[in-house]
Design a protein around this motif. Structure first.
Motif, PDB file in Angstrom:
ATOM      1  N   ASP A   1       0.835  -1.213   0.000  1.00 17.70           N
ATOM      2  CA  ASP A   1       0.000   0.000   0.000  1.00 17.70           C
ATOM      3  C   ASP A   1       0.865   1.257   0.000  1.00 17.70           C
ATOM      4  O   ASP A   1       0.532   2.244  -0.647  1.00 17.70           O
ATOM      5  N   VAL A   2       1.976   1.201   0.739  1.00 18.80           N
ATOM      6  CA  VAL A   2       2.869   2.364   0.827  1.00 18.80           C
ATOM      7  C   VAL A   2       3.690   2.510  -0.452  1.00 18.80           C
ATOM      8  O   VAL A   2       3.767   3.592  -1.037  1.00 18.80           O
ATOM      9  N   LYS A   3       4.310   1.432  -0.903  1.00 19.75           N
ATOM     10  CA  LYS A   3       5.206   1.484  -2.072  1.00 19.75           C
ATOM     11  C   LYS A   3       4.440   1.515  -3.386  1.00 19.75           C
ATOM     12  O   LYS A   3       4.942   2.015  -4.386  1.00 19.75           O
ATOM     13  N   ASP A   4       3.248   0.929  -3.409  1.00 19.17           N
ATOM     14  CA  ASP A   4       2.362   0.905  -4.579  1.00 19.17           C
ATOM     15  C   ASP A   4       3.066   0.448  -5.865  1.00 19.17           C
ATOM     16  O   ASP A   4       3.001   1.135  -6.895  1.00 19.17           O
ATOM     17  N   PRO A   5       3.716  -0.741  -5.830  1.00 14.40           N
ATOM     18  CA  PRO A   5       4.438  -1.191  -7.017  1.00 14.40           C
ATOM     19  C   PRO A   5       3.534  -1.747  -8.116  1.00 14.40           C
ATOM     20  O   PRO A   5       3.923  -1.815  -9.271  1.00 14.40           O
ATOM     21  N   ILE A   6       2.326  -2.146  -7.745  1.00 17.28           N
ATOM     22  CA  ILE A   6       1.386  -2.714  -8.710  1.00 17.28           C
ATOM     23  C   ILE A   6       0.242  -1.721  -8.863  1.00 17.28           C
ATOM     24  O   ILE A   6      -0.524  -1.492  -7.928  1.00 17.28           O
ATOM     25  N   LYS A   7       0.142  -1.124 -10.021  1.00 13.95           N
ATOM     26  CA  LYS A   7      -0.819  -0.035 -10.230  1.00 13.95           C
ATOM     27  C   LYS A   7      -2.247  -0.525 -10.442  1.00 13.95           C
ATOM     28  O   LYS A   7      -3.192   0.212 -10.214  1.00 13.95           O
ATOM     29  N   SER A   8      -2.421  -1.751 -10.880  1.00 16.40           N
ATOM     30  CA  SER A   8      -3.759  -2.276 -11.132  1.00 16.40           C
ATOM     31  C   SER A   8      -4.253  -3.070  -9.918  1.00 16.40           C
ATOM     32  O   SER A   8      -3.499  -3.350  -8.987  1.00 16.40           O
TER      33      SER A   8
END
Length: 159
Positions: free
Chosen positions: A62-69
């Motif tokens: 949730d913090v790093k948000d590496p997966i946009k979908s």
């Protein structure tokens, strides 16, 4: 995001929690993407272990948000048909049966099954129908151990 970058992000977290990071699979499907993380410990893992790793991983993602979908996060033990991700894992399970699927054909085929003979600089060596075959690590799409259920069940027979 690549599987390698996801590994680099998630592996330290899992290991800091005291678990072995076996590996992960990311199936980027537009309708139902899945990020599956495999963890283990010497004494095995249970549902509470998976829940803890799931919560901590979800917070990190949730913090790093590496997966946009949108995706589903799953955390699992490797099970009896343990997936194999690294040369060290192939070496560790040398002598055991493995099923290996390739991205592209090698010697005219994409599916191999046989005992793991060992590991070389060129790839994993398996015994396919009496012949040793070296499969390039970069061409391996998926590899799993093939459990010998007869032996496992024989060990659990009651007298």
């Amino acid at each position: 995001m690549s599987v390698q970058k996801l590994n680099e992000l998630i592996q330290p977290l899992v290991e800091d929690l005291g678990y072995e990071f076996v590996g992960l699979e990311y199936n980027n499907n537009p309708k139902n993407s899945v990020l599956r993380i495999y963890i283990d410990m010497e004494q095995g893992v249970d549902v509470e272990d998976c829940a803890l790793v799931s919560r901590e991983t979800a917070a990190l993602l949730d913090v790093k948000d590496p997966i946009k979908s949108q995706y589903n996060l799953e955390v699992s033990s490797p099970g009896l048909d343990r997936p194999l991700f690294t040369p060290a894992q192939f070496e560790e399970f040398s002598g055991q049966q493995a099923q290996i699927n390739l991205y592209g054909p090698h010697e005219g085929r994409r599916k191999y099954q046989g005992p793991i003979v060992g590991v070389s600089d060129d790839g994993v060596i398996i015994d396919q129908d009496g012949s040793q075959v070296t499969l390039d690590f970069n061409n391996i799409a998926k590899a799993r151990l093939v459990p010998d259920y007869d032996t496992i069940l024989a060990g659990h027979k009651t007298k």
